[in-house]
Motif scaffolding. Structure first.
Motif, PDB file in Angstrom:
ATOM      1  N   LEU A   1      -2.660  -0.941 -42.209  1.00 45.38           N
ATOM      2  CA  LEU A   1      -2.292  -0.439 -41.194  1.00 45.38           C
ATOM      3  C   LEU A   1      -1.194  -1.057 -40.391  1.00 45.38           C
ATOM      4  O   LEU A   1      -1.526  -2.172 -40.326  1.00 45.38           O
ATOM      5  CB  LEU A   1      -3.792   0.629 -40.698  1.00 45.38           C
ATOM      6  CG  LEU A   1      -4.300   1.221 -41.184  1.00 45.38           C
ATOM      7  CD1 LEU A   1      -5.594   1.731 -39.692  1.00 45.38           C
ATOM      8  CD2 LEU A   1      -3.759   2.343 -41.619  1.00 45.38           C
ATOM      9  N   SER A   2      -0.076  -0.075 -39.868  1.00 52.32           N
ATOM     10  CA  SER A   2       0.799  -0.989 -38.781  1.00 52.32           C
ATOM     11  C   SER A   2      -0.229  -1.230 -37.302  1.00 52.32           C
ATOM     12  O   SER A   2      -1.203  -0.076 -37.167  1.00 52.32           O
ATOM     13  CB  SER A   2       2.072  -0.428 -38.596  1.00 52.32           C
ATOM     14  OG  SER A   2       2.838  -0.781 -37.514  1.00 52.32           O
ATOM     15  N   ARG A   3       0.904  -2.163 -37.030  1.00 52.46           N
ATOM     16  CA  ARG A   3       0.110  -2.695 -35.639  1.00 52.46           C
ATOM     17  C   ARG A   3       0.104  -1.199 -34.605  1.00 52.46           C
ATOM     18  O   ARG A   3       0.003  -1.568 -33.174  1.00 52.46           O
ATOM     19  CB  ARG A   3       0.548  -3.906 -35.293  1.00 52.46           C
ATOM     20  CG  ARG A   3       0.209  -5.361 -36.331  1.00 52.46           C
ATOM     21  CD  ARG A   3       0.181  -5.993 -35.484  1.00 52.46           C
ATOM     22  NE  ARG A   3      -0.067  -7.298 -36.819  1.00 52.46           N
ATOM     23  CZ  ARG A   3       0.897  -9.050 -36.006  1.00 52.46           C
ATOM     24  NH1 ARG A   3       1.266  -9.647 -35.058  1.00 52.46           N
ATOM     25  NH2 ARG A   3       0.279 -10.022 -36.832  1.00 52.46           N
ATOM     26  N   GLY A   4       1.915  -0.785 -34.865  1.00 55.09           N
ATOM     27  CA  GLY A   4       1.673   0.060 -34.179  1.00 55.09           C
ATOM     28  C   GLY A   4       1.362   1.938 -34.365  1.00 55.09           C
ATOM     29  O   GLY A   4       1.185   2.830 -33.447  1.00 55.09           O
ATOM     30  N   VAL A   5       0.304   1.966 -35.234  1.00 52.52           N
ATOM     31  CA  VAL A   5      -0.596   3.142 -34.899  1.00 52.52           C
ATOM     32  C   VAL A   5      -1.380   3.415 -33.572  1.00 52.52           C
ATOM     33  O   VAL A   5      -1.381   4.460 -33.200  1.00 52.52           O
ATOM     34  CB  VAL A   5      -1.411   3.090 -36.376  1.00 52.52           C
ATOM     35  CG1 VAL A   5      -1.175   2.693 -37.698  1.00 52.52           C
ATOM     36  CG2 VAL A   5      -2.499   2.287 -36.095  1.00 52.52           C
ATOM     37  N   ASP A   6      -1.442   2.697 -32.949  1.00 45.86           N
ATOM     38  CA  ASP A   6      -2.327   2.934 -31.903  1.00 45.86           C
ATOM     39  C   ASP A   6      -1.454   3.562 -30.569  1.00 45.86           C
ATOM     40  O   ASP A   6      -1.867   4.854 -30.379  1.00 45.86           O
ATOM     41  CB  ASP A   6      -2.808   1.527 -30.883  1.00 45.86           C
ATOM     42  CG  ASP A   6      -1.818   0.739 -31.106  1.00 45.86           C
ATOM     43  OD1 ASP A   6      -0.487   0.403 -31.620  1.00 45.86           O
ATOM     44  OD2 ASP A   6      -1.694  -0.530 -29.760  1.00 45.86           O
ATOM     45  N   VAL A   7       0.348   3.086 -30.388  1.00 37.93           N
ATOM     46  CA  VAL A   7       1.362   3.741 -30.001  1.00 37.93           C
ATOM     47  C   VAL A   7       1.312   4.922 -30.682  1.00 37.93           C
ATOM     48  O   VAL A   7       1.176   6.150 -29.847  1.00 37.93           O
ATOM     49  CB  VAL A   7       2.426   2.965 -29.687  1.00 37.93           C
ATOM     50  CG1 VAL A   7       3.691   3.658 -29.182  1.00 37.93           C
ATOM     51  CG2 VAL A   7       2.390   1.179 -29.249  1.00 37.93           C
TER      52      VAL A   7
END
Length: 438
Positions: A125-131
């Protein structure tokens, strides 16, 4: 009257010209000249094709991005604060990364993964999934308490594997993704949960250290602000200066010096204008560093000579009879300029202006000198906010070591070339539309 000797010389020259050997040499020389010209054009076209092929072949994949479809459980307890209430702040600070990781774990059928397996899951998963998940909830709070499908960004290494940049046959110890991760990726593909989609993030994301979450939004907005400033500053001043020098200025040593300096400024390296902007606009005037306003003013200074020279050439191309006729019927010199000369010179002025804007759009060196290499995540809302520009963003991505930034660099170059092509096409169209033949 021609003498008999002159007549004999002319006859001799005529015989030489009609000599078959001389005619053959003349035709051969003409053929060689044409061959040299065609060869030069062929070489230029060859290198142009090589350039475009290398850019497009490496950059078209930047317009696609690998995404994973997850069924994310948005439990109310995950969004409640200490008082058991769901507020904007509690929604903002919720642990969305854990939600995405739990959803991926459930999708892959892992009930109690080991610590190494959890680390491998995070690597998908990308680190940007939270956004991405947070944006979905902020746009529609009614989904809280439900399990909703969300397409999230895959990690950059997964994206590289899907696009063929990582060879599956490489030994595991030398591969960025291990065999277990490859098996999980194959399972997601088989279930239709992992696929390439159009990369809207390339145009909507700001700066990021991760290639999959890096975009051109800040650079596009910054370039727009700078081109707007150039159009509002350089064009009126350049056209007015050219009109004065061509129609009103006396022909003396002073104006000759001005004309020579304008021509010389057009050939000055662009980085000199960057140094001038750093000294005047930032150090002396105190304007904010990395702001689009400073970049626009520096590019305006650089574009002024081009606009002045092109406008003077366009005004000079208007036939003198137009001026004489206007003055003959009682028009003043100012009326002649604004009512007759400038409208007829408009095609050339527009062409020169657009060429100047195209030159400014592609400049990098002066912008580096004034600090437009900032790492800007948020969109600039005014020309005073920190920003960057499209060519500078290309330079920064080209300087990054991450594999994914290679295709991002080429993709951004394609976007820049498209802008340049559209602006040049507009210049050709406007010139043909308003051009008049005398």
């Amino acid at each position: 009257m021609a003498t008999t000797q002159d007549t004999l010389h002319a006859a001799a020259d005529g015989r030489k010209l009609n000599d078959p050997a001389m005619l053959k040499r003349r035709y051969a020389a003409e053929w060689r000249f044409k061959a040299y010209g065609l060869g030069a054009l062929g070489i230029a076209l060859f290198f142009l094709v090589v350039l475009f092929y290398s850019i497009i072949s490496q950059g078209w994949t930047a317009f696609l991005q690998t995404n994973i479809k997850l069924d994310v459980a948005l439990n109310e307890a995950d969004f409640q604060d200490a008082d058991g209430q769901i507020t904007e702040q509690s929604i903002r600070v919720a642990d969305y990364t854990k939600m995405a990781r739990d959803a991926l774990q459930s999708t892959l059928g892992l009930e109690s993964p080991t610590r190494p397996e959890k680390r491998d899951l995070r690597g998908l998963l990308s680190r940007g999934v939270d956004v991405q998940i947070r944006n979905k909830i902020e746009s529609d709070r009614s989904v809280i308490g439900q399990t909703v499908p969300v397409w999230v960004l895959a990690n950059g290494e997964v994206d590289a594997l899907i696009k063929g940049s990582i060879d599956r046959n490489t030994p595991e110890e030398r591969r960025q993704l291990n065999n277990k991760q490859l098996a999980w990726i194959d399972k997601l593909i088989a279930e239709g949960r992992l696929e390439k989609q159009f990369n809207t993030g390339l145009f909507t994301y700001g700066a990021s250290s991760q290639p999959e979450t890096a975009g051109l939004a800040v650079a596009l907005i910054g370039s727009f602000f700078m081109m707007l400033i150039v159009a509002l500053v350089a064009v009126p001043i350049g056209v007015a200066a050219a009109a004065y020098l061509e129609e009103f200025a006396p022909k003396n040593t002073f104006t000759d010096i001005i004309e020579v300096n304008i021509n010389n400024l057009a050939a000055v390296p662009s980085i000199v204008f960057g140094l001038l902007g750093l000294a005047v606009f930032i150090n002396f005037m105190g304007l904010p560093r990395s702001a689009s306003l400073v970049g626009g003013l520096v590019l305006s200074l650089m574009t002024l000579p081009t606009v002045i020279i092109a406008t003077r050439a366009a005004i000079r191309a208007v036939p003198p009879s137009i001026r004489e006729a206007a003055l003959g019927v009682g028009a003043s010199k100012m009326q002649t300029l604004f009512h007759h000369v400038l409208p007829l010179a408009l095609p050339g002025i527009l062409t020169g202006t657009i060429i100047g804007l195209v030159q400014a759009l592609g400049e990098t060196a002066p912008l580096l000198m004034i600090g437009l290499v900032a790492f800007v995540v948020d969109y600039p809302t005014t020309p005073l906010d920190p920003a960057t520009a499209l060519p500078v963003q290309i330079y920064m991505w080209a300087s990054s070591a991450e594999r994914g930034f290679v295709e991002r660099t080429m993709g951004a170059t394609i976007v820049l070339l498209m802008f340049l092509f559209v602006m040049n096409a507009a210049a050709v169209y406007l010139r043909r539309k308003f051009e008049r033949k005398w």
